[in-house]
Design a protein around this motif. Structure first.
Motif, mmCIF file in Angstrom:
data_model
loop_
_atom_site.group_PDB
_atom_site.id
_atom_site.type_symbol
_atom_site.label_atom_id
_atom_site.label_comp_id
_atom_site.label_asym_id
_atom_site.label_seq_id
_atom_site.Cartn_x
_atom_site.Cartn_y
_atom_site.Cartn_z
ATOM 1 N N SER A 22 0.830 -1.211 0.000
ATOM 2 C CA SER A 22 0.000 0.000 0.000
ATOM 3 C C SER A 22 0.860 1.255 0.000
ATOM 4 O O SER A 22 0.552 2.247 -0.661
ATOM 5 N N ARG A 67 2.551 1.953 -3.497
ATOM 6 C CA ARG A 67 1.690 2.668 -4.454
ATOM 7 C C ARG A 67 1.754 4.172 -4.228
ATOM 8 O O ARG A 67 1.737 4.958 -5.185
ATOM 9 N N ASP A 90 4.162 1.731 7.705
ATOM 10 C CA ASP A 90 3.284 2.688 7.038
ATOM 11 C C ASP A 90 3.095 3.928 7.897
ATOM 12 O O ASP A 90 3.160 5.056 7.417
#
Length: 449
Positions: free
Chosen positions: A290, A293, A313
């Motif tokens: 994720s 991207r 993240d």
């Protein structure tokens, strides 16, 4: 001659087949494998056909972790292929010829014709197709030349080529509607460099060009269009469909493909193909897809930590905007003159120049990014100078140890010189790492905004 390949652990069986086939036909060639994993895997060691195995992270590629965060495994392998050449030229100064083969290649004969061409031209590429009647526009996204093979002779021209190709693959090696990893850049190479477009049908025969090459077996040797088959390129995406569309079990191609698949299984395909790519995960196990991207559209995210894989993240996407108040004079710290001058604790209010993004690194290590110019705060000259927000990346000079001193007060030790950040009350109250211990001049209040 150096034969090189780049692979992840899940395709080591292919690299083994390739290397064994090289040694079978050219035992004097050195096979050097670049492994694109965080750590060496056991399956890559003690392989009798590998002369050397090197981790990609040890090639000296600038900002390597950031590169791995930007690209998926196919893009990363293709980018490293081009950068691997520079390493090999330095690693083997007495070698003259360097050949890259993808790890899904099987060598079927010696490369004598290639060496003769390399003695005349410093760079050799192979086109996907040799006959115009096989062309259609569905092939144009992949480019004219196939990057699964390339060869260079040590020369200034070849060095210019690999540097040029490497720079473009490093920055723009995506598989998208415009690029095809490192491959489409090769369309431009013959216009810029002394390149031989090698039309020998026995080099880089593959499923996409079998319609123009007549394969047959004679006295135990494969030939195509009257020339010895030197290597076949078993591109994985084509290999999966081959047996569904080619039921002729008696054809030479069917026999060759069957032999290749049998050898792949013999060399560990079933177990190796299940190994997940280590750069698809943060070091603590969380998936990075994720974030990858988002990095594609905002590359700066990858540089919020020296090694983004040690974070998460949250640590890379967090927007903890803070202001720092010096306890010694109760003034806010500013990136003076929009970051062009050293940090000073001289403001009565926290405005745009007084805002910083607090970045949490390993353990209690932190970095600061000034929102005045989006640069990282550094201890200039290895701690000999003042703090200033003028760096594009986080390194040791941009890293600080955060100490909780109680009552909402904190101190920061610079990793550049192991000294605590101090407010110099003389002049404009600049900040510099100069104290061996923590006193009133080294205390700050961190206020989240």
């Amino acid at each position: 001659m150096i034969i090189s390949t780049v692979t992840a652990a899940n395709y080591l069986h292919g690299a083994k087949v390739m290397a064994r086939s090289v040694k079978r036909h050219m035992p004097d060639a050195k096979v050097v494998v670049c492994l694109l994993e965080k750590r060496m895997v056991q399956e890559a060691t003690n392989v009798p056909w590998f002369d050397e195995v090197v981790l990609a992270k040890n090639l000296g590629i600038p900002n390597f972790p950031q590169l791995m965060l930007k690209y998926n495994v196919l893009e990363a392998i293709c980018a490293v292929v081009t950068l691997f050449y520079s390493y090999l030229l330095n690693r083997f100064p007495s070698e003259k010829y360097f050949v890259h083969l993808d790890s899904d290649v099987q060598v079927m004969n010696r490369f004598d014709d290639l060496i003769r061409v390399l003695d005349k031209k410093p760079i050799v590429l192979t086109p996907h197709l040799l006959a115009s009647d096989g062309f259609n526009f569905t092939t144009t996204p992949y480019g004219v030349y196939n990057a699964g093979f390339s060869a260079i002779r040590r020369s200034d021209e070849a060095l210019r080529f690999v540097q040029w190709w490497g720079e473009r693959s490093y920055d723009l090696g995506f598989v998208d509607h415009f690029h095809f990893a490192n491959q489409k850049w090769l369309d431009l190479a013959p216009g810029f460099f002394e390149v031989c477009s090698f039309r020998h049908p026995g080099y880089n025969m593959a499923f996409w060009n079998v319609h123009e090459r007549n394969l047959y077996l004679q006295d135990g040797v494969y030939f195509t269009n009257g020339k010895p088959l030197c290597f076949f390129h078993y591109s994985k995406s084509w290999l999966n469909d081959y047996f569904q569309t080619n039921p002729d079990k008696g054809s030479p191609l069917y026999q060759m493909v069957s032999g290749y698949l049998h050898e792949s299984v013999e060399l560990g395909q079933h177990a190796l193909s299940q190994i997940p790519w280590s750069y698809n995960y943060f070091d603590h196990g969380e998936e990075v897809e994720s974030l990858r991207r988002q990095v594609r559209s905002n590359p700066g995210l990858a540089f919020r930590q020296p090694n983004p894989f040690k974070g998460s993240d949250h640590s890379l996407l967090s927007d903890d905007v803070v202001a720092l108040k010096a306890m010694v004079n109760q003034r806010w710290v500013a990136a003076e003159d929009q970051g062009n001058l050293p940090l000073c604790a001289n403001r009565y209010h926290a405005g745009p120049w007084e805002k910083f993004r607090l970045i949490h690194l390993d353990g209690n290590k932190v970095a600061f990014q000034s929102l005045a110019n989006h640069k990282y705060v550094t201890a200039e000259h290895g701690g000999e100078g003042e703090l200033i927000a003028n760096r594009n990346h986080i390194g040791p000079w941009e890293t600080f140890q955060l100490l909780d001193c109680g009552e909402g007060r904190s101190a920061f030790k610079s990793m550049a010189n192991d000294k605590f950040v101090t407010v110099n009350l003389e002049g404009p109250c600049t900040l510099l790492p100069s104290a061996a211990g923590v006193g009133w001049n080294q205390l700050f209040d961190i206020s989240k905004l």
